[in-house]
Design a protein around this motif. Structure first.
Motif, PDB file in Angstrom:
ATOM      1  N   GLY A 124       0.777  -1.238   0.000  1.00 50.64           N
ATOM      2  CA  GLY A 124       0.000   0.000   0.000  1.00 50.64           C
ATOM      3  C   GLY A 124       0.804   1.280   0.000  1.00 50.64           C
ATOM      4  N   MET A 225       9.346  -4.338  10.734  1.00 51.42           N
ATOM      5  CA  MET A 225      10.043  -4.925   9.581  1.00 51.42           C
ATOM      6  C   MET A 225       9.033  -5.650   8.696  1.00 51.42           C
ATOM      7  N   GLY A 226       9.030  -5.291   7.413  1.00 47.06           N
ATOM      8  CA  GLY A 226       8.211  -5.993   6.436  1.00 47.06           C
ATOM      9  C   GLY A 226       9.160  -6.622   5.426  1.00 47.06           C
ATOM     10  N   ASN A 227       9.426  -5.891   4.339  1.00 45.36           N
ATOM     11  CA  ASN A 227      10.484  -6.326   3.422  1.00 45.36           C
ATOM     12  C   ASN A 227      11.877  -6.034   3.986  1.00 45.36           C
ATOM     13  N   ALA A 335       0.807  -0.945  11.626  1.00 44.29           N
ATOM     14  CA  ALA A 335       2.220  -1.358  11.531  1.00 44.29           C
ATOM     15  C   ALA A 335       3.124  -0.380  12.266  1.00 44.29           C
TER      16      ALA A 335
HETATM   17  C1  AN7 Z   1       3.683   1.645   7.479  1.00 47.62           C
HETATM   18  O1  AN7 Z   1       4.248  -0.434   0.825  1.00 47.62           O
HETATM   19  O2  AN7 Z   1       6.285  -2.957   1.896  1.00 47.62           O
HETATM   20  O3  AN7 Z   1      10.583  -3.303   6.332  1.00 47.62           O
HETATM   21  O4  AN7 Z   1       4.824  -2.243  -0.191  1.00 47.62           O
HETATM   22  O5  AN7 Z   1       4.083   0.581   4.895  1.00 47.62           O
HETATM   23  O6  AN7 Z   1      11.132  -1.434   4.796  1.00 47.62           O
HETATM   24  O7  AN7 Z   1       9.434  -3.147   4.150  1.00 47.62           O
HETATM   25  C2  AN7 Z   1       5.363  -1.251   3.221  1.00 47.62           C
HETATM   26  C3  AN7 Z   1       6.113  -1.449   4.328  1.00 47.62           C
HETATM   27  C4  AN7 Z   1       6.530  -0.604   7.888  1.00 47.62           C
HETATM   28  C5  AN7 Z   1       7.848  -2.113   6.482  1.00 47.62           C
HETATM   29  N1  AN7 Z   1       5.560   0.275   8.130  1.00 47.62           N
HETATM   30  O8  AN7 Z   1       8.972  -1.498   5.914  1.00 47.62           O
HETATM   31  C6  AN7 Z   1       4.837  -1.513   0.796  1.00 47.62           C
HETATM   32  C7  AN7 Z   1       5.566  -1.980   1.980  1.00 47.62           C
HETATM   33  C8  AN7 Z   1       4.736   0.674   7.138  1.00 47.62           C
HETATM   34  C9  AN7 Z   1       4.900   0.162   5.854  1.00 47.62           C
HETATM   35  C10 AN7 Z   1       6.736  -1.142   6.645  1.00 47.62           C
HETATM   36  C11 AN7 Z   1       5.910  -0.793   5.599  1.00 47.62           C
HETATM   37  P1  AN7 Z   1      10.110  -2.381   5.257  1.00 47.62           P
END
Ligand code: AN7
Length: 406
Positions: A124, A225-227, A335
């Motif tokens: 998003g 942490m996401g990606n 998040a």
């Molecule tokens: C609010 O938008 O991966 O660990 O495709 O939107 O650098 O991935 C978003 C990630 C944390 C994680 N908080 O960051 C995307 C997406 C918010 C985020 C993360 C995202 P990364």
């Protein structure tokens, strides 16, 4: 600014179009030229481009990103037993998330390289940010999102900015694989996911701002942490400021994931050999990611910094979101509240100064607030009824408990 492979160490010359190691195919990182680190770079102006001497390219496209508030949170800090708790509120960026820091750099390079279009897969926020910067640059934007799993505010941003949106019938991880494939086969489409090492260069400026605001690095930085591009980028920023002699020490990097989407925690804390979970699930849709593309960089950041990784449940995330909103006036998306949720259940030893990164604005995902206890009711349009409602339905809900009905 050379590129180096995070897996095999192979060096490649600066090339904005090179997004993976030509030898082994793994992720790349940007290396600052030794003369930059040896010199005394001067910073002027505001926001991300204040740090231009440490960034690739120039500000061809900017919406005024960076320079977000670092808010001291005394009430919440007392509650959590942290002497100096700060929230870096990335929701103050132009499109409401930290992604803008990277996008101004990524899109500026894309224009310089003469690309014809930009693309990303996204939970998003990346799509919202890329769509805005692409619009400003006059570039077509192609977005892949997991169908039905993107928060309403984020999707409406991508729509408003005129991106071509493919709602993929599958997970974010499947959308990611698809867009990588697309970029491999269509060279004119420039990929702006965090696998792009140049985009991450913009995101490292968060660390610079924190150091300049505090006059030193904090003891710990806590972020979702996401990606896992952001934890890597922010860690790189602290390392560069340390190499430049601007700070004397480095913070511990604490990475937080949702219980149902925690492949990195499985590796870092539980010793799993593969960084992948099937069918990730969490209310924090931004980080509903099962196969983080930057996992190698994130593992290095957490380990080298002496930090840690841990999980929080959806209920803990929503409670933390409420705490930030009601105790500190900061409305962040789920998040973005996960670091506070983590600090609620786990004490970071010897961490007096802690910075939590609130990665995105609460308005991104209005539906997530639906589970909070609501103090809201319909009233007839007369003063009598209004007074009755405030005093009877919510006794003590006038300012500081004054009986508003009497
Ligand atoms: C609010 O938008 O991966 O660990 O495709 O939107 O650098 O991935 C978003 C990630 C944390 C994680 N908080 O960051 C995307 C997406 C918010 C985020 C993360 C995202 P990364």
């Amino acid at each position: 600014m050379d590129l180096r492979c995070v897996a095999c160490g192979e060096r490649s010359p600066h090339d904005p179009l090179l997004l993976s190691c030509p030898r082994c195919g793994e992720a790349l990182e940007v290396l600052l030229a030794p003369e930059v680190l040896a010199g005394k770079p001067e910073f002027a102006g505001r926001g991300v481009w204040r740090y231009g001497p440490l960034l690739p390219g120039g500000p061809a496209v900017s919406l005024g990103e960076g320079d977000t508030g670092l808010h001291r949170c005394e009430r919440l800090g007392r509650d959590l037993g942290i002497p100096r708790l700060f929230v870096k509120n990335e929701g103050e960026n132009p499109t409401g998330s930290f992604k803008d820091r990277g996008m101004t750099v990524g899109i500026s390079l894309a224009i310089a390289a003469g690309v014809r279009a930009v693309a990303c897969a996204s939970t998003g926020n990346t799509s919202a940010s890329m769509a805005a910067y692409a619009a400003r640059a006059g570039l077509p934007a192609f977005v892949l999102v997991p169908a039905g799993r993107v928060a309403a505010g984020k999707l409406s941003q991508a729509v408003a900015h005129g991106a071509a949106i493919a709602e993929v019938e599958g997970s974010f991880d499947e959308a990611m694989e698809l867009v990588l494939e697309l970029a491999r086969t269509r060279r004119e489409v420039y990929l702006l996911n965090s696998i792009n090492p140049y985009r991450l260069e913009g995101q490292k400026t968060l660390a610079f701002e924190v150091c300049e605001a505090l006059g030193e690095a904090p003891d710990a930085v806590v972020l979702p942490m996401g990606n896992a591009g952001n934890v890597s980028a922010v860690w790189k920023g602290f390392q560069e400021f340390r190499a430049l002699g601007r700070i004397g020490r480095l913070p511990r990097m604490i990475g937080v994931q949702a219980e149902g989407a925690a492949p990195l925690v499985r590796v870092l804390r539980d010793g799993a050999s593969e960084c992948r979970v099937e069918r990730p699930e969490t209310v924090a849709t931004a980080i509903r990611i099962g196969a983080p593309v930057n996992w190698r960089k994130a593992v290095a950041a957490v380990r080298l910094s002496g930090g840690e990784a841990g999980t929080v449940t959806d209920a803990e995330i929503l409670a933390a979101q409420r705490d930030l909103a009601r105790l500190e006036g900061l409305f962040v998306e789920p998040a973005a509240a996960s670091p506070i949720a983590y600090l609620r259940k786990r004490r970071i030893p010897e961490a007096a100064t802690v910075v939590c990164v609130a990665t995105g604005h609460g308005l991104k995902d209005p539906d997530a607030v639906g589970t909070a206890p609501v103090r809201r009711r319909r009233v007839p349009a007369n003063l009598e009824a209004l007074r009755a409602a405030f005093s009877e339905v919510w006794p003590g809900s006038g300012a500081h408990g004054l009986p508003i009905g009497s």
